[in-house]
Write an enzyme that holds these catalytic residues in place. Structure first.
Site, PDB file in Angstrom:
ATOM      1  N   HIS A  18       0.818  -1.119  -0.034  1.00 36.89           N
ATOM      2  CA  HIS A  18      -0.132   0.055   0.124  1.00 36.89           C
ATOM      3  C   HIS A  18       1.015   1.239  -0.091  1.00 36.89           C
ATOM      4  O   HIS A  18       1.993   1.267  -0.085  1.00 36.89           O
ATOM      5  CB  HIS A  18      -0.922  -0.138   1.212  1.00 36.89           C
ATOM      6  CG  HIS A  18      -0.140  -0.014   2.563  1.00 36.89           C
ATOM      7  ND1 HIS A  18       0.570   0.724   3.028  1.00 36.89           N
ATOM      8  CD2 HIS A  18      -0.450  -1.068   3.559  1.00 36.89           C
ATOM      9  CE1 HIS A  18       0.602   0.361   4.150  1.00 36.89           C
ATOM     10  NE2 HIS A  18       0.200  -0.823   4.463  1.00 36.89           N
ATOM     11  N   HIS A  21       3.713   1.472   2.391  1.00 38.19           N
ATOM     12  CA  HIS A  21       5.165   0.626   2.223  1.00 38.19           C
ATOM     13  C   HIS A  21       5.766   1.536   1.044  1.00 38.19           C
ATOM     14  O   HIS A  21       7.103   1.758   0.994  1.00 38.19           O
ATOM     15  CB  HIS A  21       5.043  -0.562   1.483  1.00 38.19           C
ATOM     16  CG  HIS A  21       4.099  -1.295   2.367  1.00 38.19           C
ATOM     17  ND1 HIS A  21       2.690  -1.948   2.108  1.00 38.19           N
ATOM     18  CD2 HIS A  21       4.202  -1.765   3.658  1.00 38.19           C
ATOM     19  CE1 HIS A  21       2.131  -2.687   3.077  1.00 38.19           C
ATOM     20  NE2 HIS A  21       3.068  -2.552   4.218  1.00 38.19           N
ATOM     21  N   CYS A 134       1.439 -10.256  20.618  1.00 37.59           N
ATOM     22  CA  CYS A 134       0.611  -9.230  19.861  1.00 37.59           C
ATOM     23  C   CYS A 134       0.876  -9.998  18.393  1.00 37.59           C
ATOM     24  O   CYS A 134       2.139  -9.620  17.858  1.00 37.59           O
ATOM     25  CB  CYS A 134       0.619  -7.901  19.748  1.00 37.59           C
ATOM     26  SG  CYS A 134      -0.191  -7.152  18.313  1.00 37.59           S
ATOM     27  N   CYS A 137       1.901  -7.231  15.736  1.00 42.35           N
ATOM     28  CA  CYS A 137       3.248  -6.639  15.931  1.00 42.35           C
ATOM     29  C   CYS A 137       4.424  -7.876  15.934  1.00 42.35           C
ATOM     30  O   CYS A 137       5.462  -7.359  15.835  1.00 42.35           O
ATOM     31  CB  CYS A 137       3.251  -5.901  17.151  1.00 42.35           C
ATOM     32  SG  CYS A 137       2.422  -4.638  17.990  1.00 42.35           S
ATOM     33  N   CYS A 151      -3.754  -4.669  21.953  1.00 42.43           N
ATOM     34  CA  CYS A 151      -2.612  -3.854  21.740  1.00 42.43           C
ATOM     35  C   CYS A 151      -3.274  -2.752  20.969  1.00 42.43           C
ATOM     36  O   CYS A 151      -3.799  -2.898  19.784  1.00 42.43           O
ATOM     37  CB  CYS A 151      -1.738  -4.763  20.846  1.00 42.43           C
ATOM     38  SG  CYS A 151      -0.491  -3.753  19.805  1.00 42.43           S
ATOM     39  N   HIS A 154      -2.944  -2.808  17.134  1.00 37.52           N
ATOM     40  CA  HIS A 154      -3.588  -3.975  16.291  1.00 37.52           C
ATOM     41  C   HIS A 154      -4.692  -4.414  17.014  1.00 37.52           C
ATOM     42  O   HIS A 154      -4.766  -5.666  17.557  1.00 37.52           O
ATOM     43  CB  HIS A 154      -2.786  -5.086  16.035  1.00 37.52           C
ATOM     44  CG  HIS A 154      -1.296  -4.830  15.428  1.00 37.52           C
ATOM     45  ND1 HIS A 154      -0.164  -4.480  15.933  1.00 37.52           N
ATOM     46  CD2 HIS A 154      -1.373  -4.402  14.072  1.00 37.52           C
ATOM     47  CE1 HIS A 154       0.815  -4.160  14.863  1.00 37.52           C
ATOM     48  NE2 HIS A 154       0.082  -4.335  13.785  1.00 37.52           N
ATOM     49  N   LYS A 303      -6.724   7.166   9.961  1.00 37.03           N
ATOM     50  CA  LYS A 303      -5.437   6.092   9.965  1.00 37.03           C
ATOM     51  C   LYS A 303      -6.189   5.173   8.819  1.00 37.03           C
ATOM     52  O   LYS A 303      -7.064   4.952   8.528  1.00 37.03           O
ATOM     53  CB  LYS A 303      -5.467   5.275  11.215  1.00 37.03           C
ATOM     54  CG  LYS A 303      -4.631   4.293  11.416  1.00 37.03           C
ATOM     55  CD  LYS A 303      -4.355   3.852  12.662  1.00 37.03           C
ATOM     56  CE  LYS A 303      -3.406   2.579  12.857  1.00 37.03           C
ATOM     57  NZ  LYS A 303      -3.700   1.330  13.049  1.00 37.03           N
ATOM     58  N   LYS A 306      -7.960  -1.445   6.487  1.00 37.03           N
ATOM     59  CA  LYS A 306      -8.945  -1.797   5.632  1.00 37.03           C
ATOM     60  C   LYS A 306     -10.464  -1.817   6.021  1.00 37.03           C
ATOM     61  O   LYS A 306     -11.116  -1.564   5.030  1.00 37.03           O
ATOM     62  CB  LYS A 306      -8.741  -3.541   5.704  1.00 37.03           C
ATOM     63  CG  LYS A 306      -7.431  -4.042   4.844  1.00 37.03           C
ATOM     64  CD  LYS A 306      -7.495  -5.440   5.023  1.00 37.03           C
ATOM     65  CE  LYS A 306      -5.837  -5.664   4.587  1.00 37.03           C
ATOM     66  NZ  LYS A 306      -5.495  -7.090   5.046  1.00 37.03           N
TER      67      LYS A 306
END
Ligand code: MSP
Length: 508
Positions: A18, A21, A134, A137, A151, A154, A303, A306
């Protein structure tokens, strides 16, 4: 500096590539391209790749009903495809499932097993881990990192309670020496705020870390305990030297290690600025020279996720705007290093302002005047504009030293604006009627500045730079290093230019 070794994080293949990256990878590409022109292509090594082991990837493959090998092949290929679309000029793409990587990880672990730390104790030992993990992570979590049993990074992942015998790395033993190396700038962490953050983490105390997992099949077997696999972060960090084949002290390792810069976002700073250097210190290996952790961006204020459905796919941007413009749009939004927001709704406006009406229009205007008034030949003159080319380059060189990718782009855009104002002020179309000599002088100045701008733009907009070189017939200059290209007057009078197509079509 004689060589430049730059890395991006290796990206997890649980997710397709995405724009997040792409942000780091384009930034790395800009630096790699600049240093190739500065030092020569052979002196630069630009590494990227994919991180393919661990429970997260194993589960993602399972959810898709696929074997992990096949799943990783597919997603890793998608990363390569997107990097090709974005003209990412990596020298090497490492996958952690490759044999060359696995053998290096095992060699690294075997050496760790033999090593003793600063306190004289072995750096690894067998211990029991008990706590929450997690999977998002791929990390154990301490009580203060958990909010409402989740977490916060996530929230869609359930934390897993683990109780297992693992191999531990005596990270605590390296706290003092790490602090020293960071304070003395032997290990530079930038921006400064990140440096302070890392020092505070060390000050707060470093716990030893588990470096193996007992029940994760999808990983590199620990060479001296085949029941366990190497913890995915340890496996992943070693990529930076496995790509250079450290285990055989390969010529690549001798030539390029230590890395000149590890680039990443702040989310994975601790792994790079604490765990990785400590692992290297344990084996008496050189530390990377610089760790640069840029900020995190949001999309239109939110943020990227998805579930919100705002994940931006770089290939659709390339389809809409082209590769150079996509690179420009993601790098030009905010200062590199800070957090920021990418406003997709501003893309058209920004594209028009900076590219179609910016460099595109400038090149078209100046070449059209060269065609009209000088029969497409560079007029005979010596550069005499007040735009200080030496200072322009000095500013860019200094900027690159400090990873000021955003500011350097602004410097180039300011150069374009300078030319626009110069044209408006000198009114060449009037001079065409009254003073052809002066007109020649002005057009020469503009063409020579455009030549400089095209080389300055190369790291950002490689296709556009190439198009300008074709138009100015200066293609042979791309073989030269910046030191030569920066010279004033390399555009030879009487060179036949080609106006050709516009560089960027305006978006309506
Ligand atoms: N596999 C690990 C890295 C191992 S490196 C030895 C990993 N992978 S990741 O796929 O999650 O990539 C994280 C990196 O992607 C960030 O550090 C950053 O470089 C980039 N980004 C992902 N989302 C981003 C934003 N929203 N904003 C900026 N960078 C982003 O962590």
């Amino acid at each position: 500096m004689k060589k430049y070794y730059i890395t991006t994080p290796i990206y997890y293949v649980n997710d397709v590539p995405h724009i997040g990256h792409a942000y780091t990878t384009v930034a790395a590409d800009i630096l790699a391209r600049y240093y190739r022109m500065k030092l020569g292509a052979k002196s630069v090594y630009f590494l990227t790749g994919t991180d393919e082991h661990g429970i997260k990837i194993q589960q993602s493959a399972q959810q898709k009903g696929q074997q992990p090998e096949k799943f990783c092949d597919q997603v890793s290929a998608k990363f390569k495809l997107v990097w090709d679309l974005l003209d990412i000029s990596y020298d090497d793409f490492i996958r952690t499932t490759e044999n060359r990587h696995i053998t290096n990880v095992q060699a690294f672990l075997s050496k760790l097993k033999e090593a003793v730390g600063p306190s004289g104790q072995p750096v690894i030992y067998k211990g029991r881990y008990e706590g929450l993990y997690c999977t998002g992570c791929e990390a154990y979590k301490t009580a203060d990192e958990i909010i409402d049993n989740k977490c916060p990074l996530h929230p869609t992942y359930e934390l897993t309670y683990l109780k297992e015998d693992n191999w531990f790395f005596r990270l605590s033993d390296f706290a003092e020496i790490l602090k020293e190396k960071i304070k003395s700038k032997e290990l530079i962490i930038e921006p400064q705020s990140r440096n302070n953050e890392v020092l505070a983490m060390i000050q707060g105390g470093l716990d030893d870390i588990a470096i193996s997992r007992a029940n994760v099949e999808w990983g590199v077997p620990v060479p001296f305990d085949l029941e366990q696999t190497v913890y995915v972060w340890v496996d992943a960090l070693i990529n930076y030297i496995s790509a250079l084949n450290f285990k055989d002290n390969d010529f690549k390792f001798k030539k390029f290690w230590p890395a000149d810069i590890h680039l990443m976002a702040k989310d994975i700073l601790k792994f790079h600025a604490i765990i990785w250097p400590a692992m290297l210190l344990a084996l008496n290996l050189d530390l990377p020279k610089k760790i640069f952790a840029h900020g995190f961006f949001t999309i239109d204020g939110q943020k990227m996720s998805k579930s919100i459905g705002n994940v931006v796919d770089p290939s659709s941007l390339v389809e809409e705007f082209g590769s150079d413009a996509t690179r420009h749009l993601i790098i030009s939004q905010f200062q590199f290093g800070n957090d920021g927001d990418i406003k997709a709704e501003d893309f058209d406006t920004k594209y028009n302002a900076d590219l179609a009406n910016g460099i595109g229009n400038l090149v078209s205007r100046v070449l059209a005047m060269t065609q009209k008034y000088f029969d497409s030949q560079v007029p005979s003159a010596k550069y005499s504009a007040s735009f200080d080319l030496a200072e322009f380059w000095q500013q860019l060189d200094d900027g690159y030293e400090q990873v000021k990718i955003y500011e350097n782009l602004q410097t180039i855009l300011a150069g374009i604006k300078w030319c626009d104002t110069y044209i408006d002020d000198t009114k060449p179309w009037q001079l065409a009627k009254t003073d052809k000599k002066k007109l020649g002088q002005i057009i020469y100045n503009l063409l020579e500045i455009i030549r400089h701008l095209s080389f300055a733009l190369l790291p950002y907009l490689p296709q556009t730079a190439q198009k300008i070189w074709d138009k100015l017939a200066v293609n042979e200059q791309k073989k030269l290093l910046f030191a030569k290209i920066k010279k004033v007057g390399l555009l030879k009078p009487k060179t036949k230019i080609k106006k050709g197509e516009p560089l960027f079509l305006r978006k309506s």
